[in-house]
Design an enzyme around this catalytic site. Structure first.
Site, PDB file in Angstrom:
ATOM      1  N   ALA A   1       0.838  -1.200   0.000  1.00 11.73           N
ATOM      2  CA  ALA A   1       0.000   0.000   0.000  1.00 11.73           C
ATOM      3  C   ALA A   1       0.873   1.251   0.000  1.00 11.73           C
ATOM      4  O   ALA A   1       1.343   1.690   1.049  1.00 11.73           O
ATOM      5  CB  ALA A   1      -0.923  -0.023   1.219  1.00 11.73           C
ATOM      6  N   MET A   2       1.077   1.780  -1.201  1.00 16.27           N
ATOM      7  CA  MET A   2       1.849   3.020  -1.362  1.00 16.27           C
ATOM      8  C   MET A   2       0.901   4.178  -1.654  1.00 16.27           C
ATOM      9  O   MET A   2       0.937   5.221  -1.012  1.00 16.27           O
ATOM     10  CB  MET A   2       2.833   2.874  -2.542  1.00 16.27           C
ATOM     11  CG  MET A   2       3.809   1.736  -2.401  1.00 16.27           C
ATOM     12  SD  MET A   2       4.810   1.474  -3.892  1.00 16.27           S
ATOM     13  CE  MET A   2       3.715   0.450  -4.868  1.00 16.27           C
TER      14      MET A   2
ATOM     15  N   GLY B   1      -4.304  11.411  -2.421  1.00 19.95           N
ATOM     16  CA  GLY B   1      -3.610  12.590  -2.961  1.00 19.95           C
ATOM     17  C   GLY B   1      -2.179  12.314  -3.378  1.00 19.95           C
ATOM     18  O   GLY B   1      -1.423  13.243  -3.677  1.00 19.95           O
TER      19      GLY B   1
ATOM     20  N   PHE C   1      -6.419   2.246  -4.406  1.00 21.11           N
ATOM     21  CA  PHE C   1      -5.923   1.508  -5.576  1.00 21.11           C
ATOM     22  C   PHE C   1      -5.002   0.358  -5.188  1.00 21.11           C
ATOM     23  O   PHE C   1      -4.035   0.072  -5.897  1.00 21.11           O
ATOM     24  CB  PHE C   1      -5.193   2.453  -6.554  1.00 21.11           C
ATOM     25  CG  PHE C   1      -6.123   3.034  -7.575  1.00 21.11           C
ATOM     26  CD1 PHE C   1      -6.690   2.217  -8.535  1.00 21.11           C
ATOM     27  CD2 PHE C   1      -6.447   4.377  -7.568  1.00 21.11           C
ATOM     28  CE1 PHE C   1      -7.568   2.734  -9.471  1.00 21.11           C
ATOM     29  CE2 PHE C   1      -7.326   4.904  -8.498  1.00 21.11           C
ATOM     30  CZ  PHE C   1      -7.893   4.080  -9.457  1.00 21.11           C
TER      31      PHE C   1
ATOM     32  N   GLU D   1       9.148  -4.548  -9.760  1.00 21.35           N
ATOM     33  CA  GLU D   1       7.703  -4.385  -9.966  1.00 21.35           C
ATOM     34  C   GLU D   1       7.448  -3.968 -11.413  1.00 21.35           C
ATOM     35  O   GLU D   1       6.581  -4.512 -12.098  1.00 21.35           O
ATOM     36  CB  GLU D   1       7.146  -3.331  -8.999  1.00 21.35           C
ATOM     37  CG  GLU D   1       5.728  -2.927  -9.371  1.00 21.35           C
ATOM     38  CD  GLU D   1       4.996  -2.130  -8.297  1.00 21.35           C
ATOM     39  OE1 GLU D   1       5.554  -1.928  -7.216  1.00 21.35           O
ATOM     40  OE2 GLU D   1       3.854  -1.727  -8.573  1.00 21.35           O
ATOM     41  N   ARG D   2       8.258  -3.007 -11.890  1.00 22.04           N
ATOM     42  CA  ARG D   2       8.048  -2.523 -13.270  1.00 22.04           C
ATOM     43  C   ARG D   2       8.347  -3.624 -14.274  1.00 22.04           C
ATOM     44  O   ARG D   2       7.663  -3.759 -15.290  1.00 22.04           O
ATOM     45  CB  ARG D   2       8.911  -1.287 -13.518  1.00 22.04           C
ATOM     46  CG  ARG D   2       8.293  -0.110 -12.802  1.00 22.04           C
ATOM     47  CD  ARG D   2       9.155   1.108 -12.687  1.00 22.04           C
ATOM     48  NE  ARG D   2       8.491   2.052 -11.801  1.00 22.04           N
ATOM     49  CZ  ARG D   2       9.096   2.796 -10.906  1.00 22.04           C
ATOM     50  NH1 ARG D   2      10.405   2.735 -10.770  1.00 22.04           N
ATOM     51  NH2 ARG D   2       8.415   3.624 -10.147  1.00 22.04           N
TER      52      ARG D   2
HETATM   53  C1  LIG Z   1      -5.080  -1.486 -11.533  1.00 25.30           C
HETATM   54  C2  LIG Z   1      -4.230  -0.714 -10.580  1.00 25.30           C
HETATM   55  C3  LIG Z   1      -3.592  -1.376  -9.543  1.00 25.30           C
HETATM   56  C4  LIG Z   1      -2.811  -0.658  -8.635  1.00 25.30           C
HETATM   57  N1  LIG Z   1      -2.217  -1.335  -7.599  1.00 25.30           N
HETATM   58  C5  LIG Z   1      -1.530  -0.630  -6.674  1.00 25.30           C
HETATM   59  C6  LIG Z   1      -0.987  -1.288  -5.528  1.00 25.30           C
HETATM   60  O1  LIG Z   1      -1.086  -2.515  -5.368  1.00 25.30           O
HETATM   61  N2  LIG Z   1      -0.344  -0.527  -4.609  1.00 25.30           N
HETATM   62  C7  LIG Z   1      -0.206   0.816  -4.737  1.00 25.30           C
HETATM   63  O2  LIG Z   1       0.376   1.429  -3.864  1.00 25.30           O
HETATM   64  N3  LIG Z   1      -0.709   1.470  -5.811  1.00 25.30           N
HETATM   65  C8  LIG Z   1      -1.363   0.785  -6.774  1.00 25.30           C
HETATM   66  N4  LIG Z   1      -1.892   1.431  -7.858  1.00 25.30           N
HETATM   67  C9  LIG Z   1      -1.732   2.873  -7.968  1.00 25.30           C
HETATM   68  C10 LIG Z   1      -0.628   3.260  -8.932  1.00 25.30           C
HETATM   69  O3  LIG Z   1       0.619   2.916  -8.387  1.00 25.30           O
HETATM   70  C11 LIG Z   1      -0.778   4.762  -9.174  1.00 25.30           C
HETATM   71  O4  LIG Z   1      -1.912   4.909 -10.003  1.00 25.30           O
HETATM   72  C12 LIG Z   1       0.452   5.353  -9.792  1.00 25.30           C
HETATM   73  O5  LIG Z   1       1.468   5.453  -8.826  1.00 25.30           O
HETATM   74  C13 LIG Z   1       0.179   6.751 -10.370  1.00 25.30           C
HETATM   75  O6  LIG Z   1      -0.401   7.557  -9.421  1.00 25.30           O
HETATM   76  P1  LIG Z   1      -1.692   8.441  -9.763  1.00 25.30           P
HETATM   77  O7  LIG Z   1      -2.723   7.538 -10.356  1.00 25.30           O
HETATM   78  O8  LIG Z   1      -2.041   9.246  -8.567  1.00 25.30           O
HETATM   79  O9  LIG Z   1      -1.213   9.386 -10.927  1.00 25.30           O
HETATM   80  P2  LIG Z   1      -0.349  10.729 -10.809  1.00 25.30           P
HETATM   81  O10 LIG Z   1       0.825  10.539  -9.903  1.00 25.30           O
HETATM   82  O11 LIG Z   1      -1.280  11.851 -10.503  1.00 25.30           O
HETATM   83  O12 LIG Z   1       0.162  10.854 -12.301  1.00 25.30           O
HETATM   84  C14 LIG Z   1      -0.740  11.170 -13.380  1.00 25.30           C
HETATM   85  C15 LIG Z   1       0.096  11.349 -14.631  1.00 25.30           C
HETATM   86  O13 LIG Z   1       1.032  12.437 -14.444  1.00 25.30           O
HETATM   87  C16 LIG Z   1       2.365  11.985 -14.693  1.00 25.30           C
HETATM   88  N5  LIG Z   1       3.270  12.628 -13.737  1.00 25.30           N
HETATM   89  C17 LIG Z   1       3.189  12.568 -12.391  1.00 25.30           C
HETATM   90  N6  LIG Z   1       4.177  13.294 -11.835  1.00 25.30           N
HETATM   91  C18 LIG Z   1       4.897  13.813 -12.858  1.00 25.30           C
HETATM   92  C19 LIG Z   1       6.046  14.651 -12.918  1.00 25.30           C
HETATM   93  N7  LIG Z   1       6.653  15.088 -11.821  1.00 25.30           N
HETATM   94  N8  LIG Z   1       6.505  14.979 -14.134  1.00 25.30           N
HETATM   95  C20 LIG Z   1       5.898  14.543 -15.263  1.00 25.30           C
HETATM   96  N9  LIG Z   1       4.802  13.748 -15.264  1.00 25.30           N
HETATM   97  C21 LIG Z   1       4.312  13.396 -14.077  1.00 25.30           C
HETATM   98  C22 LIG Z   1       2.330  10.472 -14.492  1.00 25.30           C
HETATM   99  O14 LIG Z   1       3.333   9.810 -15.257  1.00 25.30           O
HETATM  100  C23 LIG Z   1       0.936  10.118 -14.997  1.00 25.30           C
HETATM  101  O15 LIG Z   1       0.924   9.952 -16.385  1.00 25.30           O
HETATM  102  C24 LIG Z   1      -2.652   0.749  -8.792  1.00 25.30           C
HETATM  103  C25 LIG Z   1      -3.273   1.401  -9.852  1.00 25.30           C
HETATM  104  C26 LIG Z   1      -4.055   0.693 -10.730  1.00 25.30           C
HETATM  105  C27 LIG Z   1      -4.712   1.440 -11.853  1.00 25.30           C
END
Ligand SMILES: Cc1cc2nc3c(=O)[nH]c(=O)nc-3n(C[C@H](O)[C@H](O)[C@H](O)COP(=O)(O)OP(=O)(O)OC[C@H]3O[C@@H](n4cnc5c(N)ncnc54)[C@H](O)[C@@H]3O)c2cc1C
Length: 247
Positions: A113-114, A118, A145, A231-232
């Site tokens: 859970a990361m 927000g 998520f 992970e990636r």
């Molecule tokens: C199916 C699914 C499973 C998941 N499972 C997990 C899980 O098990 N554990 C967990 O912790 N999370 C999980 N996640 C969450 C996932 O890790 C996050 O969605 C991801 O880290 C991106 O965060 P965000 O959605 O808030 O997007 P944001 O961080 O808001 O990013 C939105 C967009 O902006 C871009 N962006 C962000 N910052 C910058 C920057 N500084 N410069 C340029 N571009 C930028 C990003 O590349 C992206 O395209 C899951 C998500 C999904 C959809």
């Protein structure tokens, strides 16, 4: 031979049930126990902790065989390829022997859970807080998520132990699913991965023993940077296998 046995497992224990799991938005607990019995959970965990002691290529074969038939539901990659390495690399002997056998058997489902409402990409900004005293951790905050969120028995929670220190104030806390104050929120409705339980999680004054600190206090962000490449890689392997199957 290993690939063939995974293929047989998927045919018998996954394909017939996947539609039903998609409708329910979650994979059954029986699946996890059957996968454990078949030896396809956490294959690279050493034998002394219940695994097969193989290398990452075996994890790749498992992901490929699931993706070939579009079986996106079981969150075994998060469980085996992502959560397990944190325990193997940063866990104490007691943490490893308490949790890894259950993860290999499928009795314990793992999650990490990361992400928070927000905070996504910018992991330095997590707000979930862990107050650590000499013998206790008190965890407060919320996550979203989280893959395996509804089924999870063991969750690595990324939390701030010193909110004023940025990345250096981040630690990893292990939270079991039956702790008082821990609650699961909505199982989120998604565009795809319909059978995978992706959830909100809430931590309201969850009291944990100090032995639930994973790795060193303040080193959580560094641990994440060390483990996120695998992970990636796991996500890339599953994406390529799914694309190959589609073609
Ligand atoms: C199916 C699914 C499973 C998941 N499972 C997990 C899980 O098990 N554990 C967990 O912790 N999370 C999980 N996640 C969450 C996932 O890790 C996050 O969605 C991801 O880290 C991106 O965060 P965000 O959605 O808030 O997007 P944001 O961080 O808001 O990013 C939105 C967009 O902006 C871009 N962006 C962000 N910052 C910058 C920057 N500084 N410069 C340029 N571009 C930028 C990003 O590349 C992206 O395209 C899951 C998500 C999904 C959809």
């Amino acid at each position: 031979m290993f690939r063939e046995s995974v293929r047989r497992f998927v045919k018998k224990h996954v394909e017939p049930y996947h539609n039903e799991w998609e409708k329910k938005g979650i994979v059954s607990r029986d699946f996890w126990l059957e996968a454990g019995a078949a030896g396809i959970l956490c294959p690279n965990v050493p034998e002394e902790y219940g695994g097969s002691g193989t290398d990452f290529r075996y994890n790749v074969i498992i992901v490929e065989e699931f993706m070939k038939v579009g079986a996106t539901g079981p969150g075994i990659s998060v469980h085996s390829d992502i959560v397990t390495p944190y325990l193997l690399n940063y866990g104490t002997e007691s943490q490893k022997s308490s949790w890894l056998p259950g993860m290999c058997e499928g009795r314990l489902v793992g999650a990490i859970a990361m992400t928070e409402p927000g905070t996504g990409s910018d992991l330095q900004s997590v707000k979930t807080n862990a107050k650590i005293t000499d013998n206790e951790i008190i965890l407060n905050g919320q996550k979203t998520f989280i893959t395996n969120g509804q089924n999870a028995d063991l969750i690595i929670v990324v939390a701030k132990t010193d909110p004023s220190s940025g990345a250096k104030g981040t630690s990893l806390i292990m939270c079991e699913g039956d702790r008082d104050g821990f609650k699961r929120g909505r199982n989120l409705d998604k565009v795809g991965l319909k059978a995978q339980d992706t959830s909100e999680l809430f931590f309201d004054n969850v009291k944990l023993p100090i032995s639930n600190l994973l790795g060193s206090k303040g080193k959580g962000f560094y641990n994440l940077m060390e483990q996120l490449p695998q992970e990636r890689l796991a996500i890339a392997v599953s994406a390529v296998a799914a694309a190959e199957a589609a073609l």
